[in-house]
Design a protein around this motif. Structure first.
Motif, short mmCIF file in Angstrom:
data_model
loop_
_atom_site.label_atom_id
_atom_site.label_comp_id
_atom_site.label_asym_id
_atom_site.label_seq_id
_atom_site.Cartn_x
_atom_site.Cartn_y
_atom_site.Cartn_z
N TRP A 131 -0.19 -3.11 -4.45
CA TRP A 131 0.87 -2.94 -3.81
C TRP A 131 0.96 -3.50 -2.33
O TRP A 131 1.96 -4.17 -2.36
CB TRP A 131 1.13 -1.59 -3.75
CG TRP A 131 2.27 -1.08 -2.53
CD1 TRP A 131 3.56 -1.05 -2.90
CD2 TRP A 131 2.03 -0.70 -1.31
NE1 TRP A 131 4.16 -0.70 -1.69
CE2 TRP A 131 3.36 -0.62 -0.66
CE3 TRP A 131 0.69 -0.39 -0.36
CZ2 TRP A 131 3.28 -0.28 0.69
CZ3 TRP A 131 1.04 -0.29 0.89
CH2 TRP A 131 2.27 -0.11 1.48
N PHE A 132 -0.16 -3.65 -1.82
CA PHE A 132 -0.13 -4.35 -0.39
C PHE A 132 0.14 -5.57 -0.50
O PHE A 132 0.97 -6.09 0.19
CB PHE A 132 -1.26 -3.76 0.35
CG PHE A 132 -1.39 -4.19 1.75
CD1 PHE A 132 -0.74 -3.47 2.62
CD2 PHE A 132 -2.19 -5.36 2.19
CE1 PHE A 132 -0.70 -3.78 4.20
CE2 PHE A 132 -2.28 -5.74 3.43
CZ PHE A 132 -1.57 -5.16 4.50
N THR A 165 3.58 -6.47 -1.37
CA THR A 165 4.50 -6.44 -0.15
C THR A 165 4.33 -7.57 0.75
O THR A 165 5.26 -8.08 1.26
CB THR A 165 4.24 -4.93 0.63
OG1 THR A 165 4.43 -4.02 -0.30
CG2 THR A 165 5.15 -4.87 1.81
N GLY A 197 7.31 -9.56 0.25
CA GLY A 197 8.25 -9.10 1.28
C GLY A 197 8.30 -9.93 2.59
O GLY A 197 9.28 -9.89 3.32
N ILE A 247 -1.08 2.68 2.63
CA ILE A 247 -0.77 3.31 3.74
C ILE A 247 -0.69 4.69 3.87
O ILE A 247 -0.02 5.41 3.12
CB ILE A 247 0.45 2.53 4.23
CG1 ILE A 247 0.18 1.00 4.63
CG2 ILE A 247 0.90 2.94 5.76
CD1 ILE A 247 1.27 0.31 5.01
N PRO A 282 9.39 -2.12 3.83
CA PRO A 282 8.52 -2.38 2.46
C PRO A 282 7.24 -1.73 2.67
O PRO A 282 6.73 -1.47 1.55
CB PRO A 282 8.27 -3.99 2.69
CG PRO A 282 9.41 -4.51 3.37
CD PRO A 282 9.70 -3.43 4.70
N PHE A 283 6.78 -1.31 3.87
CA PHE A 283 5.36 -0.74 3.84
C PHE A 283 5.84 0.71 3.92
O PHE A 283 5.89 1.42 5.20
CB PHE A 283 4.76 -1.16 5.33
CG PHE A 283 4.55 -2.63 5.44
CD1 PHE A 283 3.15 -3.23 4.82
CD2 PHE A 283 5.12 -3.29 6.22
CE1 PHE A 283 3.17 -4.43 4.98
CE2 PHE A 283 4.79 -4.74 6.74
CZ PHE A 283 3.88 -5.31 5.65
N THR A 284 5.92 1.43 2.77
CA THR A 284 6.24 2.87 2.87
C THR A 284 5.14 3.48 3.30
O THR A 284 3.90 3.22 3.19
CB THR A 284 6.35 3.26 1.33
OG1 THR A 284 5.81 2.35 0.49
CG2 THR A 284 7.72 3.57 0.96
#
Lengths: 355, 347
Positions: free
Chosen positions: A69-70, A73, A77, B100, B127-129
């Motif tokens: 996910w990172f 992103t 992103g 995170i 974007p960084f939940t």
């Protein structure tokens, strides 16, 4: 028989000429892909090259590649839209410059020298300092820059129309418009508060830091709409290069081409710099660099300048992001640092006349 | 009754906790804050005062440049410029493994509608939940105690926040009592004098608020702007009793040797005194032109500046600005810099 042979020889030479131009453009395209590929792997987040490409490929071929996910992103992103914005904005500015130089037969024509960028700066300054403009909220600065760019174009056109549309009148009108908007921006900066002035200066340096996928789409769409006209009319622009009289005798509607090309080039410029701020240099120099290598045929010069603009801007932004990380330099500064030596090199190496 | 006890004893410890920041945004904090990234130095000061400096994991250039206030933060990871941080770096700091943990907050100035304001910062971090962005200012005296209280709640440092607020309000009250019923001198505050162009501080600026709290009348009060540009002739026509000039950090400061301080200050003072027609101004006639180190005039330490101002405007009041500064620096855990000049000539 003799005649036939020479015709074949000529045709071969022409093919070779075209081949060289296509080769150059292919090389530029390849450079864009390579720089973009490298750029995607550079950044403050500690992602390996493998992680970055897994993240890219995982969206293209889900199921075959795995990503986190990172990484997804960071890459999708934050990095990719900025890279694409560099490609799109560089191309747009390159095309606009090439078209303006061609139709005005003037090597100094560019969005900057024609007052278009200073009008955009004024629009942005108006939004930042007085909070006044044509749109609201976050679109205030963008909307203002766009509208004032178009206003400047029509002002240049109006002034030139009054005196008769020739390259000289358009350039002179452009310079007048440039000084007018520069003075108004200076005035706003004078009355503005320190932090607002700083923001205006920052906007005027240009940066890709404000990019997002929506903005990439918007700029790209505008270029896609405007570019075909310029490419379709590149024969006519070539004819204009031989002189207005010659072009007219060849059946080219010089005034119409000049006005429409000017408007399309301005639209492209506006749709780029309203998102990035005024990035100078590229619009002026990318066409020159291209011309030095492949000559002044606009059928090749216009797409070539687009590719060249992308290469310069993308390379400059990649350096701007990484050279002082985590401090991100405005790309407007880097374009000159990177582009000037290259330009000077070509300038010194090539002897023949380009104009 | 039971409910009352329950809410009063456990309100601070309940998560998710929803707060309203200074931009009026409702923000939810998922779990106790363990990691903090500060984008402005005033917030870094507040976090340090509340005793949570050890939780700061990322700082902006403006915090780094104030190393004398934050010796403990010197080696923290930089996230770039305060008004254009490297969001990728923030994400990298915030991540642990491939996620995170939402025990991290980013504090930024509120500045509505600006590209470096909290709304934009929060959008960029979306974007960084898991990263929570909070807008807190600390440079406007009127919001100060509310913001410190709020930060205390966010960090679970209510007692520390209360302790600082009590001290801050006590020092304000000291000044208020000392200057009560005094006559009100006319004050001209000079923000900059670049290239002969003068900028003063009008209504809405922090300095104007401090001047009136110190029982002075700012001659720029009729000017609407916060930083209006004016001419020297205008200053003469207002005939101020006191002139206060801001010194920039390049002229004096914590890291400069004191001898350099006094040379620079002497030059600055002489520049003001030698302006044409200056001799006719009350402030010059009565030797009441002062250079003030602006470090103490904005932010949480503005109460130090306020005390100095009261002393400048009313020289015989019984106030000791230096001891106020010493007490303030104890909150930061920093030693008072001996031999440093904060107001010149001395009051």
């Amino acid at each position: 028989m003799d005649c036939m042979e020479s015709r074949i020889a000529l045709k071969e030479e022409y093919t070779r000429f075209v081949g060289r131009k296509l080769l150059f453009m292919a090389a530029l395209s390849l450079s864009i892909v390579i720089i973009a590929g490298i750029s995607a792997t550079l950044g403050s987040a500690n992602l390996s090259v493998f992680e970055v490409y897994s993240a890219i490929l995982a969206r293209a071929f889900p199921g075959y590649f795995e990503t986190t996910w990172f990484a997804d992103t960071i890459v999708w992103g934050l990095r990719l839209h900025r890279i694409l914005m560099g490609v799109v904005a560089g191309a747009g500015l390159g095309v606009a410059g090439a078209a303006m130089q061609g139709i005005l037969k003037n090597p100094l024509a560019s969005p900057f020298t024609l007052g278009i960028s200073s009008a955009a700066s004024f629009g942005a300054a108006l939004a930042i300092i007085l909070g006044a403009g044509f749109a609201g909220g976050e679109y205030l600065i963008i909307g203002n820059a766009f509208v004032f760019t178009l206003l400047a174009t029509f002002a240049v056109y109006g002034l030139a129309k009054y005196k008769g549309i020739t390259p000289e009148t358009m350039i002179l009108a452009g310079i007048a418009i440039m000084y007018f908007f520069s003075a108004m921006t200076s005035f706003l900066q004078y009355v503005g508060r320190a932090e607002q002035v700083q923001e205006v200066v920052f906007w005027m340096m240009g940066s890709l830091g404000r990019s997002s996928w929506d903005k990439v789409y918007a700029s790209a769409l505008m270029i896609i709409i405007c570019l075909p006209y310029l490419i379709l009319k590149s024969w006519d622009i070539n004819a204009i290069g031989a002189g207005d009289e010659t072009a007219k005798s060849l059946g080219v509607n010089v005034e119409r081409i000049r006005v429409l090309s000017m408007i399309f080039a301005s639209l492209i410029t506006a749709s780029v710099i309203c998102f990035t701020g005024t990035i100078g240099f590229i619009g002026l120099v990318a066409p020159h660099m291209t011309r030095m290598v492949i000559g002044g045929d606009h059928r090749f010069l216009i797409p070539g300048s687009a590719l060249m603009g992308s290469v310069i801007l993308l390379a400059a932004d990649t350096l701007a992001r990484t050279v002082l990380a985590p401090v991100i330099l405005p790309v407007g500064i880097m374009t000159s640092f990177l582009g000037v030596p290259f330009f000077v090199y070509l300038f010194m190496k090539r002897r023949k006349e380009f104009w | 009754m039971l409910l009352l006890i329950a809410t009063s004893c456990c309100a601070a410890a309940e998560y998710p906790m929803t707060i309203t920041d200074s931009a009026g945004r409702e923000v939810t904090i998922q779990m106790p804050v363990e990691r903090i990234i500060v984008l402005n130095s005033d917030a870094a000061e507040a976090v340090t005062i509340l005793g949570a400096a050890d939780k700061i994991v990322g700082i902006s250039d403006s915090v780094k440049n104030k190393a004398y206030y934050f010796p403990a933060l010197k080696n923290r990871q930089s996230v770039g410029k305060w008004n254009e941080p490297d969001y990728e770096m923030i994400g990298e700091i915030a991540r642990s493994g491939d996620e995170i943990v939402p025990n991290i907050i980013v504090i930024s100035y509120t500045y509505p509608d600006k590209p470096y304001g909290i709304v934009e910062v929060a959008k960029r971090l979306e974007p960084f939940t898991g990263i929570t962005a909070i807008g807190l200012d600390f440079y406007k005296p009127e919001n100060m105690t509310r913001e410190i209280e709020l930060l205390g709640r966010i960090l679970g440092k209510e007692a520390e926040a209360q302790r600082f607020i009590e001290w801050y309000e006590e020092k304000q009250a000291d000044v208020e009592n000392a200057v009560a019923n005094r006559n009100v001198p006319k004050v001209y505050v000079e923000w900059t004098s670049k290239g002969g162009e003068l900028t003063t501080m009008g209504t809405g600026s922090g300095a104007a608020q401090l001047v009136s709290m110190a029982r002075g009348y700012s001659v720029a009060n009729d000017l609407k702007d916060a930083y209006p540009k004016i001419g020297w002739e205008w200053v003469i026509s207002k005939n101020p009793d006191v002139i206060i000039k801001r010194s920039t950090s390049t002229q004096l400061g914590w890291e400069k040797p004191p001898s350099l301080d006094s040379t620079n200050l002497e030059n600055t003072l002489n520049e003001v005194l030698s302006r044409s027609g200056a001799a006719a101004v009350n402030a010059v006639k009565n030797d009441r032109v002062y250079i003030v180190n602006w470090e103490i005039m904005a932010g949480l330490d503005d109460v130090v500046g306020l005390t100095y101002l009261a002393k400048i405007l009313h020289p015989d009041v019984n106030l000791d600005p230096e001891s106020v500064y010493r007490e303030y620096l104890q909150f930061l855990g920093v030693d008072y810099p001996e031999d440093r000049i904060f107001v010149y000539p001395e009051v």
